[in-house]
Write an enzyme that holds these catalytic residues in place. Structure first.
Site, short mmCIF file in Angstrom:
data_model
loop_
_atom_site.label_atom_id
_atom_site.label_comp_id
_atom_site.label_asym_id
_atom_site.label_seq_id
_atom_site.Cartn_x
_atom_site.Cartn_y
_atom_site.Cartn_z
N GLU A 1 32.75 40.22 52.29
CA GLU A 1 32.83 40.56 50.86
C GLU A 1 32.66 39.34 49.98
O GLU A 1 32.01 39.38 48.95
CB GLU A 1 34.18 41.23 50.54
N GLU A 2 33.28 38.24 50.41
CA GLU A 2 33.28 37.03 49.57
C GLU A 2 31.90 36.36 49.49
O GLU A 2 31.71 35.42 48.73
CB GLU A 2 34.35 36.04 50.06
N GLU B 1 41.65 45.92 46.24
CA GLU B 1 41.45 44.60 45.62
C GLU B 1 42.53 44.36 44.56
O GLU B 1 43.03 45.30 43.95
CB GLU B 1 40.08 44.54 44.94
N HIS C 1 38.67 44.10 52.23
CA HIS C 1 37.91 43.08 52.97
C HIS C 1 38.82 42.20 53.81
O HIS C 1 39.93 41.88 53.40
CB HIS C 1 36.96 42.28 52.07
N ASP D 1 44.36 38.24 47.34
CA ASP D 1 42.94 38.63 47.52
C ASP D 1 42.53 38.45 48.97
O ASP D 1 42.00 37.42 49.34
CB ASP D 1 42.06 37.79 46.59
N ASP E 1 37.86 39.17 55.01
CA ASP E 1 37.60 37.74 54.80
C ASP E 1 38.36 37.22 53.57
O ASP E 1 38.77 38.00 52.70
CB ASP E 1 36.09 37.45 54.68
ZN LIG Z 1 38.70 40.31 46.99
#
Ligand SMILES: [Zn+2]
Length: 412
Positions: A153-154, A179, A86, A119, A88
């Site tokens: 994603e978040e 991840e 991801h 992350d 974001d």
């Molecule tokens: Zn993540």
């Protein structure tokens, strides 16, 4: 040229400082969610890949939620490895609690610093770099390698992974998500999540006569909360192939958090996150609203938990479900798990363990489409979704090597 030789040749072209540089540049482009604008970072990645002559597709299902897809290899093949990450990151929170600039992307003392380091701009750099390294060898691939960098994603993935899977743009025969797990762990499953709002109604009256008149919605809610807490006593019956993995995950959670917390692996959890009720201190409240976040372990279903919630709430008021996602997992014996295990052993010299995660991720969107999906990526757990996020440079480089090695093994 045999597979071993081919792998060696590709790895000759692997330059670790390029991976670190790429991760640092990704951190320098803020892509905080909310608002989740990924247009700048997606444009950067597009440009980075186009230098190598790849065709890159950008896809924007909602304004500024830009996703990126690129693909190389044997056209038409149904053997497809998806590398996913991801774009974001979560907000930085209170800036004064960071001891460095969260968007500096600084490299010092063996660490890369900044929001997203773990992350997951570190892992993201690894998959982008591994993909780019294979572009000039694409004729050698028996199958296709797809890079899918997503927005959103978040905040649940509606305009990212969920959208791309639904439109058939992110499908494959296996998915490797970068991840954060740490180098010794492979995440193969996660809990489902149920978000709901409960409305409890009462009968108003003068506060001076309570509780002898009226019906206090707040007091009713207290009883409701006590009853709902009982959901956490339900115990999941785990599938046989997950018994060892679950045991290992409980121990992991016990060591890293507490013995109490380790129950989250095979029990539902419930968080009363928001409660609103009453209008004035001397009025008996006739309404109270509660928002709950319930997590469903593998071995129980979201459907059975929602019906249990309905049954309890019925006596007090009404419930509206905002979402109810099922728990999901990929078998520890799956090819993608084995391929990553093999490369971690070869490259880092450790034997990684499959485990179950308690939070949810984009993996669920891929697993919903029946695609074996795992997480493996560099991580320093401390700063994730917190302050002073960073990642070990060595882990970042090793992860990128594992992605490259796994892609070669899967596709040759
Ligand atoms: Zn993540």
């Amino acid at each position: 040229m045999g597979e071993g030789e081919f792998k060696e040749r590709v790895f000759k072209d692997f330059h670790k400082e390029e991976v670190v540089e790429l991760a640092s540049r990704l951190i320098k482009i803020p892509s905080v969610n909310p608002p989740g604008d990924t247009s700048k970072i997606a444009a950067f990645v597009k440009n980075y890949l186009e230098e190598e002559g790849v065709t890159v597709e950008l896809c924007e299902p909602a304004e500024k939620k830009v996703n990126l897809i690129a693909e190389i290899g044997e056209k038409g093949s149904d053997r497809v490895l998806v590398l996913n990450g991801h774009l974001d990151v979560v907000p930085i929170g209170d800036r004064s609690r960071w001891s460095f600039d969260p968007f500096s992307g600084e490299v010092r003392d063996g660490y890369l610093y900044g929001r997203g380091a773990s992350d997951m701009k570190g892992g993201l750099a690894g998959i982008i770099y591994a993909f780019k390294k294979l572009v000039k060898f694409e004729d050698r691939l028996k199958g296709r390698l797809k890079l899918v960098c997503v927005a959103d994603e978040e905040t649940g993935g509606t305009h990212g992974a969920a959208y791309l899977v639904e439109k058939g743009k992110a499908l494959g025969s296996s998915v490797l998500i970068a991840e954060p797990t740490g180098m010794d762990l492979i995440n193969i499953g996660e809990k489902g999540a149920i978000w709901a709002k409960i409305i409890v109604k009462g009968i108003p009256g003068h506060g001076s006569l309570s509780p002898f008149i009226g019906d206090n919605a707040i007091v009713k809610s207290v009883n409701l909360i006590r009853e709902l807490m009982k959901i956490t006593e339900m115990k999941a019956e785990l599938p046989k192939d997950l018994l060892d993995v679950a045991e290992y995950s409980r121990n992991l959670l016990e060591k890293s958090v507490s013995r109490e917390a380790s129950k989250a692996i095979d029990h539902p959890t419930i968080n009363f996150g928001i409660i609103k009720g009453g209008t004035k201190v001397n009025i008996i409240p006739d309404r109270c609203e509660l928002e709950i976040d319930v997590r469903v372990p593998i071995g129980l279903s979201a459907a059975e938990i929602t019906s249990k919630i309905r049954e309890i709430v019925e006596k007090y008021g009404e419930v509206e479900f905002a979402s109810a996602g099922e728990p999901n997992y990929t078998a520890p014996s799956s090819e993608i798990v084995k391929v990553v295990e093999k490369n971690v052993k070869e490259i880092i010299g450790i034997d990684p363990k499959p485990f179950l995660e308690w939070a949810s991720s984009d993996a669920r969107h891929f697993r919903k489409a029946d695609i074996p999906t795992i997480h493996y990526g560099p991580a320093e757990m401390e700063g994730i979704h917190g302050y002073n996020e960073r990642v070990k440079v060595e882990d970042l480089i090793n992860a990128a090597k594992v992605y490259l090695g796994a892609a070669i093994d899967y596709l040759t």
